[in-house]
Design a protein around this motif. Structure first.
Motif, short mmCIF file in Angstrom:
data_model
loop_
_atom_site.label_atom_id
_atom_site.label_comp_id
_atom_site.label_asym_id
_atom_site.label_seq_id
_atom_site.Cartn_x
_atom_site.Cartn_y
_atom_site.Cartn_z
N PHE A 202 0.86 -1.17 0.00
CA PHE A 202 0.00 0.00 0.00
C PHE A 202 0.90 1.23 0.00
O PHE A 202 2.11 1.13 0.19
N LEU A 205 -0.57 8.23 0.02
CA LEU A 205 -1.19 9.05 -1.01
C LEU A 205 -0.96 10.54 -0.74
O LEU A 205 -0.81 10.95 0.42
N TYR A 214 -0.98 6.42 5.43
CA TYR A 214 -1.91 6.40 4.29
C TYR A 214 -1.92 7.72 3.54
O TYR A 214 -2.21 7.75 2.34
N GLN A 256 -7.44 2.02 -1.62
CA GLN A 256 -6.44 2.18 -2.68
C GLN A 256 -6.58 1.10 -3.76
O GLN A 256 -6.04 1.25 -4.85
N ARG A 263 -3.41 -0.91 -6.47
CA ARG A 263 -2.97 0.13 -5.53
C ARG A 263 -1.81 0.94 -6.10
O ARG A 263 -1.74 2.15 -5.90
N THR A 266 -3.30 3.34 -8.55
CA THR A 266 -4.00 4.41 -7.81
C THR A 266 -3.02 5.46 -7.32
O THR A 266 -3.26 6.67 -7.46
N PHE A 267 -1.91 5.01 -6.75
CA PHE A 267 -0.90 5.92 -6.22
C PHE A 267 -0.31 6.79 -7.31
O PHE A 267 -0.22 8.02 -7.18
#
Length: 309
Positions: A202, A205, A214, A256, A263, A266-267
Protein backbone atom coordinates in the motif's frame (compact mmCIF):
# COMPACT_ATOMS: atom_id res chain seq x y z
CA UNK A 1 -24.45 -3.19 44.88
CA UNK A 2 -21.57 -1.34 46.54
CA UNK A 3 -19.58 -4.58 46.64
CA UNK A 4 -20.09 -5.01 42.90
CA UNK A 5 -18.93 -1.43 42.28
CA UNK A 6 -15.78 -2.02 44.37
CA UNK A 7 -15.01 -5.18 42.42
CA UNK A 8 -15.47 -3.33 39.11
CA UNK A 9 -13.20 -0.52 40.30
CA UNK A 10 -10.51 -3.05 41.23
CA UNK A 11 -10.81 -4.76 37.86
CA UNK A 12 -10.49 -1.42 36.06
CA UNK A 13 -7.54 -0.41 38.23
CA UNK A 14 -5.72 -3.71 37.74
CA UNK A 15 -6.41 -3.66 34.00
CA UNK A 16 -5.12 -0.09 33.66
CA UNK A 17 -2.04 -0.89 35.76
CA UNK A 18 -1.27 -3.96 33.67
CA UNK A 19 -1.69 -1.96 30.45
CA UNK A 20 0.53 0.82 31.76
CA UNK A 21 3.21 -1.65 32.84
CA UNK A 22 3.08 -3.41 29.46
CA UNK A 23 3.35 -0.08 27.64
CA UNK A 24 6.37 1.00 29.70
CA UNK A 25 8.13 -2.34 29.26
CA UNK A 26 7.38 -2.35 25.51
CA UNK A 27 8.66 1.21 25.08
CA UNK A 28 11.88 0.44 26.95
CA UNK A 29 12.46 -2.71 24.91
CA UNK A 30 11.72 -1.07 21.56
CA UNK A 31 13.23 2.37 22.02
CA UNK A 32 15.62 2.43 24.98
CA UNK A 33 17.54 -0.84 25.24
CA UNK A 34 20.40 -1.31 22.75
CA UNK A 35 19.75 -4.01 20.19
CA UNK A 36 21.02 -5.46 16.97
CA UNK A 37 24.08 -7.44 15.88
CA UNK A 38 27.53 -6.68 17.23
CA UNK A 39 29.44 -3.88 15.51
CA UNK A 40 32.19 -5.15 13.20
CA UNK A 41 35.68 -3.80 12.63
CA UNK A 42 35.84 -0.84 10.25
CA UNK A 43 37.63 -2.04 7.14
CA UNK A 44 37.50 -1.91 3.36
CA UNK A 45 34.63 -3.84 1.78
CA UNK A 46 35.92 -6.89 -0.07
CA UNK A 47 35.18 -7.90 -3.64
CA UNK A 48 32.52 -10.56 -3.96
CA UNK A 49 30.07 -11.14 -1.13
CA UNK A 50 30.74 -9.39 2.18
CA UNK A 51 28.89 -7.95 5.20
CA UNK A 52 29.45 -5.45 7.98
CA UNK A 53 27.60 -4.04 10.98
CA UNK A 54 27.56 -0.34 11.89
CA UNK A 55 25.57 1.95 14.14
CA UNK A 56 22.32 2.78 12.38
CA UNK A 57 22.48 6.41 13.53
CA UNK A 58 25.52 8.67 13.48
CA UNK A 59 24.69 10.24 16.82
CA UNK A 60 23.56 7.16 18.73
CA UNK A 61 24.97 3.73 19.55
CA UNK A 62 21.62 2.35 20.67
CA UNK A 63 20.85 0.49 17.45
CA UNK A 64 23.03 -1.34 14.95
CA UNK A 65 22.32 -2.64 11.45
CA UNK A 66 23.84 -5.42 9.35
CA UNK A 67 24.57 -4.62 5.73
CA UNK A 68 25.21 -7.25 3.05
CA UNK A 69 27.27 -6.29 0.00
CA UNK A 70 28.41 -7.67 -3.33
CA UNK A 71 31.13 -5.95 -5.33
CA UNK A 72 32.30 -7.33 -8.69
CA UNK A 73 36.06 -7.66 -9.28
CA UNK A 74 35.95 -5.08 -12.07
CA UNK A 75 34.01 -2.47 -10.09
CA UNK A 76 35.86 0.85 -9.73
CA UNK A 77 35.24 4.22 -8.15
CA UNK A 78 32.29 6.08 -9.76
CA UNK A 79 30.78 2.86 -11.10
CA UNK A 80 27.15 2.28 -10.17
CA UNK A 81 25.99 1.60 -6.58
CA UNK A 82 22.55 0.06 -6.02
CA UNK A 83 20.79 -0.34 -2.68
CA UNK A 84 18.42 -3.31 -2.59
CA UNK A 85 15.66 -3.18 0.02
CA UNK A 86 14.19 -6.45 1.25
CA UNK A 87 10.52 -7.29 1.74
CA UNK A 88 8.57 -8.02 4.89
CA UNK A 89 10.59 -11.18 5.52
CA UNK A 90 13.59 -8.91 6.20
CA UNK A 91 15.76 -11.41 4.32
CA UNK A 92 18.41 -9.06 2.97
CA UNK A 93 20.84 -11.87 2.16
CA UNK A 94 18.28 -13.53 -0.16
CA UNK A 95 17.69 -10.24 -1.95
CA UNK A 96 21.45 -9.76 -2.30
CA UNK A 97 21.79 -13.22 -3.84
CA UNK A 98 19.05 -12.38 -6.35
CA UNK A 99 21.17 -9.47 -7.59
CA UNK A 100 24.61 -11.14 -7.81
CA UNK A 101 24.28 -12.24 -11.43
CA UNK A 102 22.87 -8.83 -12.37
CA UNK A 103 25.76 -7.20 -10.53
CA UNK A 104 28.35 -9.17 -12.48
CA UNK A 105 26.64 -8.55 -15.82
CA UNK A 106 26.16 -4.82 -15.25
CA UNK A 107 29.09 -4.03 -12.92
CA UNK A 108 26.97 -3.00 -9.94
CA UNK A 109 28.03 -2.58 -6.32
CA UNK A 110 25.03 -4.03 -4.46
CA UNK A 111 24.21 -2.90 -0.91
CA UNK A 112 21.45 -4.74 0.99
CA UNK A 113 20.68 -3.41 4.48
CA UNK A 114 18.90 -5.75 6.90
CA UNK A 115 16.30 -4.08 9.12
CA UNK A 116 16.14 -6.87 11.66
CA UNK A 117 13.16 -6.96 14.04
CA UNK A 118 11.86 -9.96 15.99
CA UNK A 119 8.41 -8.40 15.98
CA UNK A 120 8.27 -7.56 12.27
CA UNK A 121 4.98 -9.46 11.89
CA UNK A 122 3.31 -7.03 14.26
CA UNK A 123 5.08 -3.71 13.68
CA UNK A 124 5.95 -1.99 10.41
CA UNK A 125 6.71 1.53 11.60
CA UNK A 126 10.45 0.82 12.02
CA UNK A 127 11.08 -0.19 8.39
CA UNK A 128 8.62 0.28 5.56
CA UNK A 129 7.04 3.31 7.22
CA UNK A 130 10.45 4.90 7.72
CA UNK A 131 10.53 5.05 11.54
CA UNK A 132 9.04 8.55 11.47
CA UNK A 133 6.88 7.64 14.42
CA UNK A 134 7.24 5.18 17.27
CA UNK A 135 4.84 2.28 17.69
CA UNK A 136 3.04 4.53 20.19
CA UNK A 137 2.61 7.40 17.71
CA UNK A 138 5.22 9.84 19.03
CA UNK A 139 7.60 11.46 16.53
CA UNK A 140 11.18 10.28 16.08
CA UNK A 141 13.97 12.73 15.21
CA UNK A 142 15.00 12.70 11.56
CA UNK A 143 18.41 11.32 12.58
CA UNK A 144 16.62 8.09 13.58
CA UNK A 145 14.47 7.71 10.46
CA UNK A 146 15.06 4.47 8.57
CA UNK A 147 15.63 6.58 5.46
CA UNK A 148 18.50 8.40 7.20
CA UNK A 149 20.10 5.01 7.87
CA UNK A 150 20.49 4.51 4.10
CA UNK A 151 22.32 7.81 3.80
CA UNK A 152 24.55 6.81 6.75
CA UNK A 153 25.39 3.48 5.11
CA UNK A 154 26.27 5.29 1.88
CA UNK A 155 28.65 7.58 3.78
CA UNK A 156 30.27 4.56 5.47
CA UNK A 157 30.82 2.78 2.15
CA UNK A 158 32.28 5.91 0.58
CA UNK A 159 34.62 6.38 3.53
CA UNK A 160 36.03 2.86 3.94
CA UNK A 161 36.45 2.26 0.20
CA UNK A 162 37.51 5.82 -0.72
CA UNK A 163 34.60 6.16 -3.13
CA UNK A 164 33.77 9.52 -4.72
CA UNK A 165 30.26 8.63 -5.99
CA UNK A 166 27.79 11.38 -5.20
CA UNK A 167 24.64 9.35 -5.86
CA UNK A 168 23.24 5.83 -5.62
CA UNK A 169 20.23 3.98 -7.01
CA UNK A 170 17.71 2.10 -4.88
CA UNK A 171 15.31 -0.80 -5.54
CA UNK A 172 12.75 -2.20 -3.13
CA UNK A 173 10.16 -4.95 -3.48
CA UNK A 174 6.93 -5.38 -1.48
CA UNK A 175 7.69 -3.88 1.96
CA UNK A 176 10.87 -2.59 0.31
CA UNK A 177 8.69 -0.91 -2.32
CA UNK A 178 6.82 0.82 0.48
CA UNK A 179 10.15 1.95 1.93
CA UNK A 180 11.47 3.31 -1.37
CA UNK A 181 8.45 5.39 -2.40
CA UNK A 182 8.17 6.87 1.09
CA UNK A 183 11.86 7.72 1.12
CA UNK A 184 11.40 9.68 -2.11
CA UNK A 185 8.39 11.48 -0.63
CA UNK A 186 9.89 12.25 2.77
CA UNK A 187 13.57 12.68 1.97
CA UNK A 188 13.85 14.17 -1.53
CA UNK A 189 17.20 15.68 -0.49
CA UNK A 190 18.65 12.15 -0.34
CA UNK A 191 21.35 11.27 -2.83
CA UNK A 192 19.14 8.86 -4.79
CA UNK A 193 19.47 9.08 -8.56
CA UNK A 194 16.90 6.45 -9.61
CA UNK A 195 14.41 4.90 -7.18
CA UNK A 196 12.34 1.83 -8.05
CA UNK A 197 9.39 0.85 -5.87
CA UNK A 198 8.16 -2.59 -6.90
CA UNK A 199 4.90 -4.27 -5.89
CA UNK A 200 4.31 -2.27 -2.71
CA UNK A 201 1.44 -3.47 -0.51
CA UNK A 202 0.00 0.00 0.00
CA UNK A 203 1.09 3.61 -0.48
CA UNK A 204 1.24 7.05 1.10
CA UNK A 205 -1.19 9.05 -1.01
CA UNK A 206 -0.79 12.83 -1.61
CA UNK A 207 -3.70 13.55 0.71
CA UNK A 208 -3.29 15.99 3.60
CA UNK A 209 -6.54 14.77 5.17
CA UNK A 210 -5.19 11.28 5.76
CA UNK A 211 -2.75 10.47 8.53
CA UNK A 212 0.56 8.85 7.71
CA UNK A 213 1.26 6.20 6.44
CA UNK A 214 -1.91 6.40 4.29
CA UNK A 215 -1.61 10.13 3.62
CA UNK A 216 0.72 13.07 4.13
CA UNK A 217 -0.92 14.64 7.20
CA UNK A 218 1.59 15.68 9.87
CA UNK A 219 4.65 14.79 7.74
CA UNK A 220 5.83 18.04 6.16
CA UNK A 221 6.20 16.34 2.76
CA UNK A 222 7.21 18.70 -0.07
CA UNK A 223 5.67 17.07 -3.12
CA UNK A 224 7.28 19.46 -5.59
CA UNK A 225 10.73 18.34 -4.44
CA UNK A 226 9.66 14.70 -4.39
CA UNK A 227 8.42 14.94 -7.99
CA UNK A 228 11.86 16.15 -9.06
CA UNK A 229 13.35 12.78 -8.08
CA UNK A 230 13.34 9.91 -10.56
CA UNK A 231 10.88 7.36 -9.15
CA UNK A 232 9.61 4.31 -11.02
CA UNK A 233 6.50 2.49 -9.79
CA UNK A 234 7.17 -1.06 -11.01
CA UNK A 235 4.17 -3.39 -10.98
CA UNK A 236 3.71 -7.06 -11.78
CA UNK A 237 0.81 -7.68 -14.17
CA UNK A 238 -0.12 -10.80 -12.19
CA UNK A 239 0.30 -9.24 -8.76
CA UNK A 240 -3.48 -9.03 -8.59
CA UNK A 241 -4.06 -11.83 -6.09
CA UNK A 242 -4.67 -10.53 -2.53
CA UNK A 243 -3.60 -13.89 -1.08
CA UNK A 244 -0.02 -13.46 -2.28
CA UNK A 245 2.33 -12.41 0.52
CA UNK A 246 0.95 -10.28 3.35
CA UNK A 247 -1.44 -7.64 2.07
CA UNK A 248 -2.82 -4.98 4.40
CA UNK A 249 -6.62 -5.06 4.43
CA UNK A 250 -7.51 -2.07 6.61
CA UNK A 251 -10.30 0.18 5.38
CA UNK A 252 -7.90 2.89 4.17
CA UNK A 253 -5.67 0.35 2.44
CA UNK A 254 -8.64 -1.22 0.64
CA UNK A 255 -9.68 2.21 -0.65
CA UNK A 256 -6.44 2.18 -2.68
CA UNK A 257 -7.48 -1.06 -4.41
CA UNK A 258 -8.13 -4.74 -3.89
CA UNK A 259 -4.59 -5.82 -4.73
CA UNK A 260 -1.07 -4.47 -5.29
CA UNK A 261 -1.43 -3.91 -9.03
CA UNK A 262 -4.48 -1.72 -8.51
CA UNK A 263 -2.97 0.13 -5.53
CA UNK A 264 0.20 1.01 -7.42
CA UNK A 265 -1.86 2.43 -10.27
CA UNK A 266 -4.00 4.41 -7.81
CA UNK A 267 -0.90 5.92 -6.22
CA UNK A 268 0.73 6.93 -9.49
CA UNK A 269 -2.44 8.40 -10.96
CA UNK A 270 -3.18 10.42 -7.81
CA UNK A 271 0.25 12.03 -7.96
CA UNK A 272 0.11 12.63 -11.70
CA UNK A 273 -3.28 14.30 -11.29
CA UNK A 274 -1.87 16.59 -8.61
CA UNK A 275 1.16 17.57 -10.69
CA UNK A 276 -1.11 18.32 -13.68
CA UNK A 277 -3.30 20.52 -11.51
CA UNK A 278 -0.27 22.53 -10.34
CA UNK A 279 1.80 22.25 -13.54
CA UNK A 280 4.76 20.89 -11.58
CA UNK A 281 7.82 19.05 -12.91
CA UNK A 282 7.21 15.31 -12.69
CA UNK A 283 10.04 12.80 -13.10
CA UNK A 284 8.06 9.74 -12.07
CA UNK A 285 7.13 6.80 -14.28
CA UNK A 286 5.03 3.65 -14.03
CA UNK A 287 5.82 0.32 -15.66
CA UNK A 288 3.79 -2.89 -15.57
CA UNK A 289 5.75 -6.10 -16.18
CA UNK A 290 3.82 -8.73 -18.11
CA UNK A 291 3.40 -12.27 -16.75
CA UNK A 292 5.02 -11.46 -13.39
CA UNK A 293 3.34 -11.63 -10.00
CA UNK A 294 4.63 -10.98 -6.49
CA UNK A 295 8.12 -12.23 -7.31
CA UNK A 296 11.14 -10.17 -6.16
CA UNK A 297 13.60 -12.12 -8.31
CA UNK A 298 11.77 -11.53 -11.59
CA UNK A 299 10.96 -7.94 -10.64
CA UNK A 300 14.66 -7.39 -9.94
CA UNK A 301 15.51 -8.59 -13.45
CA UNK A 302 13.07 -6.12 -14.99
CA UNK A 303 14.18 -3.28 -12.71
CA UNK A 304 17.57 -3.47 -14.37
CA UNK A 305 16.15 -1.87 -17.52
CA UNK A 306 15.45 1.30 -15.51
CA UNK A 307 18.88 1.31 -13.89
CA UNK A 308 20.98 1.13 -17.03
CA UNK A 309 22.82 4.41 -17.55
Amino acid sequence: MQKTIRILKKIILYTFSAFLLLSVVSYIYLYVLPKGPEITEIKKIKNGKDAFVINASKNSKRKSIKVWTYKPEKWNDKDQIVFVMHGGGRNADDYLNAWIELADENNLFIVAPEFENKFSKYTTNDYQEGNLFTFFGTKNPKSEWAFTVIENIFDHIKSVNHISNEQYDIFGHSAGGQFVHRMVLLMPESRIETAIAANAGFYTLPNQKLKFPYGTNNTGIDLQKAYNKRLVILLGEKDNDPSLGTLRTTELAMLQGDHRLERGTTFFCANRKLKNKNNWTFNWAIDTIKNVGHDYKRMSLNAMEWLKK
